[in-house]
Design a protein around this motif. Structure first.
Motif, PDB file in Angstrom:
ATOM      1  N   UNK A   9       1.004  -1.702  -0.297  1.00  0.00           N
ATOM      2  CA  UNK A   9      -0.021   0.005   0.086  1.00  0.00           C
ATOM      3  C   UNK A   9       1.167   1.020  -0.452  1.00  0.00           C
ATOM      4  N   UNK A  10       0.432   2.242  -1.263  1.00  0.00           N
ATOM      5  CA  UNK A  10       1.861   3.415  -1.094  1.00  0.00           C
ATOM      6  C   UNK A  10       0.359   4.228  -0.609  1.00  0.00           C
ATOM      7  N   UNK A  11       1.570   5.210   0.254  1.00  0.00           N
ATOM      8  CA  UNK A  11       0.300   6.395   0.843  1.00  0.00           C
ATOM      9  C   UNK A  11       1.605   7.768   0.356  1.00  0.00           C
ATOM     10  N   UNK A  12       0.482   8.305  -0.715  1.00  0.00           N
ATOM     11  CA  UNK A  12       1.490   9.551  -1.533  1.00  0.00           C
ATOM     12  C   UNK A  12       0.671  11.026  -0.758  1.00  0.00           C
ATOM     13  N   UNK A  13       1.909  11.541   0.092  1.00  0.00           N
ATOM     14  CA  UNK A  13       0.827  12.826   0.752  1.00  0.00           C
ATOM     15  C   UNK A  13       0.909  13.989   0.030  1.00  0.00           C
ATOM     16  N   UNK A  14      -0.116  14.898   0.532  1.00  0.00           N
ATOM     17  CA  UNK A  14      -0.495  16.165  -0.048  1.00  0.00           C
ATOM     18  C   UNK A  14       1.187  17.025  -0.003  1.00  0.00           C
ATOM     19  N   UNK A  15       1.756  16.611   1.102  1.00  0.00           N
ATOM     20  CA  UNK A  15       2.940  17.681   1.007  1.00  0.00           C
ATOM     21  C   UNK A  15       3.856  16.798   0.071  1.00  0.00           C
ATOM     22  N   UNK A  18       1.881  10.148   9.164  1.00  0.00           N
ATOM     23  CA  UNK A  18       3.370  10.162   8.794  1.00  0.00           C
ATOM     24  C   UNK A  18       4.166  10.519   7.892  1.00  0.00           C
ATOM     25  N   UNK A  19       2.750  10.114   6.897  1.00  0.00           N
ATOM     26  CA  UNK A  19       3.180   9.792   5.210  1.00  0.00           C
ATOM     27  C   UNK A  19       3.354  12.221   5.011  1.00  0.00           C
ATOM     28  N   UNK A  20       1.707  12.532   5.879  1.00  0.00           N
ATOM     29  CA  UNK A  20       1.509  14.041   5.669  1.00  0.00           C
ATOM     30  C   UNK A  20       2.472  14.360   6.375  1.00  0.00           C
ATOM     31  N   UNK A  21       3.048  14.373   7.688  1.00  0.00           N
ATOM     32  CA  UNK A  21       3.763  14.956   8.214  1.00  0.00           C
ATOM     33  C   UNK A  21       4.880  15.086   8.269  1.00  0.00           C
ATOM     34  N   UNK A  22       5.690  13.986   7.429  1.00  0.00           N
ATOM     35  CA  UNK A  22       6.714  14.588   6.658  1.00  0.00           C
ATOM     36  C   UNK A  22       7.285  14.696   4.933  1.00  0.00           C
ATOM     37  N   UNK A  23       6.141  14.580   4.419  1.00  0.00           N
ATOM     38  CA  UNK A  23       6.354  14.672   3.210  1.00  0.00           C
ATOM     39  C   UNK A  23       6.943  13.480   2.520  1.00  0.00           C
ATOM     40  N   UNK A  24       7.399  12.483   2.605  1.00  0.00           N
ATOM     41  CA  UNK A  24       7.290  11.042   2.861  1.00  0.00           C
ATOM     42  C   UNK A  24       6.453  10.211   2.055  1.00  0.00           C
ATOM     43  N   UNK A  25       6.966   9.529   0.706  1.00  0.00           N
ATOM     44  CA  UNK A  25       5.830   8.257   0.908  1.00  0.00           C
ATOM     45  C   UNK A  25       5.832   7.158   2.425  1.00  0.00           C
ATOM     46  N   UNK A  26       5.140   6.541   1.763  1.00  0.00           N
ATOM     47  CA  UNK A  26       5.132   5.231   2.140  1.00  0.00           C
ATOM     48  C   UNK A  26       4.480   4.103   2.035  1.00  0.00           C
ATOM     49  N   UNK A  27       5.226   3.038   2.307  1.00  0.00           N
ATOM     50  CA  UNK A  27       5.198   2.407   1.377  1.00  0.00           C
ATOM     51  C   UNK A  27       5.262   0.426   2.190  1.00  0.00           C
ATOM     52  N   UNK A  28       3.775   0.446   3.068  1.00  0.00           N
ATOM     53  CA  UNK A  28       3.222   0.085   3.482  1.00  0.00           C
ATOM     54  C   UNK A  28       3.024  -2.005   3.391  1.00  0.00           C
ATOM     55  N   UNK A  29       3.479  -2.806   3.548  1.00  0.00           N
ATOM     56  CA  UNK A  29       3.307  -4.350   2.720  1.00  0.00           C
ATOM     57  C   UNK A  29       3.273  -5.426   3.566  1.00  0.00           C
ATOM     58  N   UNK A  30       2.421  -6.410   3.107  1.00  0.00           N
ATOM     59  CA  UNK A  30       1.424  -7.097   3.692  1.00  0.00           C
ATOM     60  C   UNK A  30       2.686  -8.605   3.569  1.00  0.00           C
ATOM     61  N   UNK A  31       3.454  -9.110   4.707  1.00  0.00           N
ATOM     62  CA  UNK A  31       4.098 -10.152   4.730  1.00  0.00           C
ATOM     63  C   UNK A  31       3.102 -11.169   5.355  1.00  0.00           C
TER      64      UNK A  31
END
Length: 341
Positions: free
Chosen positions: A80-86, A122-135
């Motif tokens: 799951x890829x989270x794209x922040x507005x920041x 975390x994504x929106x506060x940092x401005x970084x994409x988050x890649x969360x995976x289901x292992x």
């Protein structure tokens, strides 16, 4: 952030944070490593934390959410890829930072769906994409399946998967909570040993670094604070291979037991620990070892919080504040200095 003065034992506040205590009281039976077993815990966690179960007013906003599937060594891996507005301008330049997140849950429970809401923050506060995976979860799948899949996702984000989404390959940070933190530390060791591209940093949230846990944290926090101390051995047994006499797996299962001499070549780490957590002393000992090896960026201790606060953020202002601090640490890793392409 406290870098220099790391004690032998972490401080425990006189009482658990009020909002966390209220959450645990209102969610009786929500525990990790309890007598009910992992199947019941999977159901209870999904009912409590799943993103689609949350009231709308508790859901954190996010720019875009993308569901991707990548090939892995044991089959397809959902990401799951989270794209922040920041941070959109950095993505257009291919210079964005990213967090590859390995969720906790004692190896046997948990899913990205349960962690998405806090990872959005975390994504929106940092401005970084988050890649969360289901292992793949234990005990149906055992070590090293989970580490293999984690490494495959990191390779993908450092490669085409990240570049396609505007991520700089040298701005990819790994992170996780509980066993996800342990697996992050283990993955950094394994990637070093395999000669693979390192991560830009590691965020270790109340990591499970040793087995068994050490006193006094184990004695003070034996039961009633979400993570049940008596169930830790069972969780680890579910994760370990059925034939585990070969010692080669140990440093990738118990990364905190390696000592400073084995921490060479490791990415800088930010380590979070809690007062009401049976895993407290292991995380602190690992912070001390990383500091001696020159690989500690910071240590942050919450004397009045317990294990698992990341998912409790929708109900607890203190947990939400701690989650925002994770974003600060992430942003520090990707902005500490310009990185060459």
């Amino acid at each position: 952030m406290n870098v220099l003065d790391i004690p032998d034992s972490g401080r425990r506040a006189e009482s658990l944070d009020v909002s966390v205590a209220r959450f645990l009281t209102c969610h009786q039976g929500l525990e990790l490593g309890g007598l009910g077993g992992y199947a019941a815990e999977r159901q209870k966690h999904a009912e409590t934390f799943a993103h689609h179960k949350l009231p709308k007013h508790k859901i954190n906003p996010i720019g875009t959410v993308e569901s991707a599937t990548i090939p892995g060594p044991h089959g397809a891996i959902p990401v799951r890829v989270l794209y922040p507005m920041k941070g959109r301008e950095l993505r257009t330049k291919g210079d964005a930072g990213a967090l590859v997140y390995c969720h906790g849950g004692g190896y046997c429970t948990g899913s990205v769906d349960e962690f998405e809401n806090s990872l959005r923050l975390i994504a929106e506060k940092s401005g970084c994409l988050v890649f969360a995976f289901d292992y793949r979860l234990a005990p149906e799948f055992r070590y090293p399946v989970q580490l293999d899949e984690y490494s495959a996702v990191v390779d993908w984000v450092q490669g085409y998967g990240g570049r396609y989404r505007g991520v700089h390959p040298r701005r990819v940070v790994g992170g996780g909570d509980g066993v996800g933190g342990s697996m992050t530390a283990a993955l950094c060791l394994r990637r070093r040993d395999e000669g693979k591209k390192p991560l830009a940093g590691q965020l270790l949230l109340y990591p499970a670094m040793y087995s068994p846990s050490s006193p006094p944290a184990a004695d003070e926090n034996k039961s009633g604070y979400y993570l049940e101390y008596d169930g830790l051995t069972g969780l680890i047994d579910h994760y370990l291979p059925l034939i585990n006499a070969v010692p080669s797996y140990r440093k990738y299962v118990y990364p905190g037991a390696q000592g400073s001499l084995h921490m060479y070549g490791q990415p800088l780490a930010v380590i979070f620990t809690n007062g009401f957590d049976p895993l407290r002393e292991g995380g602190i000992a690992h912070a001390r070892a990383m500091r001696r090896a020159g690989a500690l960026a910071a240590w942050k201790h919450y004397a009045d919080l317990t294990h698992g606060w990341l998912r409790m953020a929708p109900w607890s202002p203190a947990a939400r504040e701690a989650t925002c601090y994770v974003a600060v640490a992430l942003e520090m890793f990707v902005k500490v200095k310009p990185l060459e392409k």
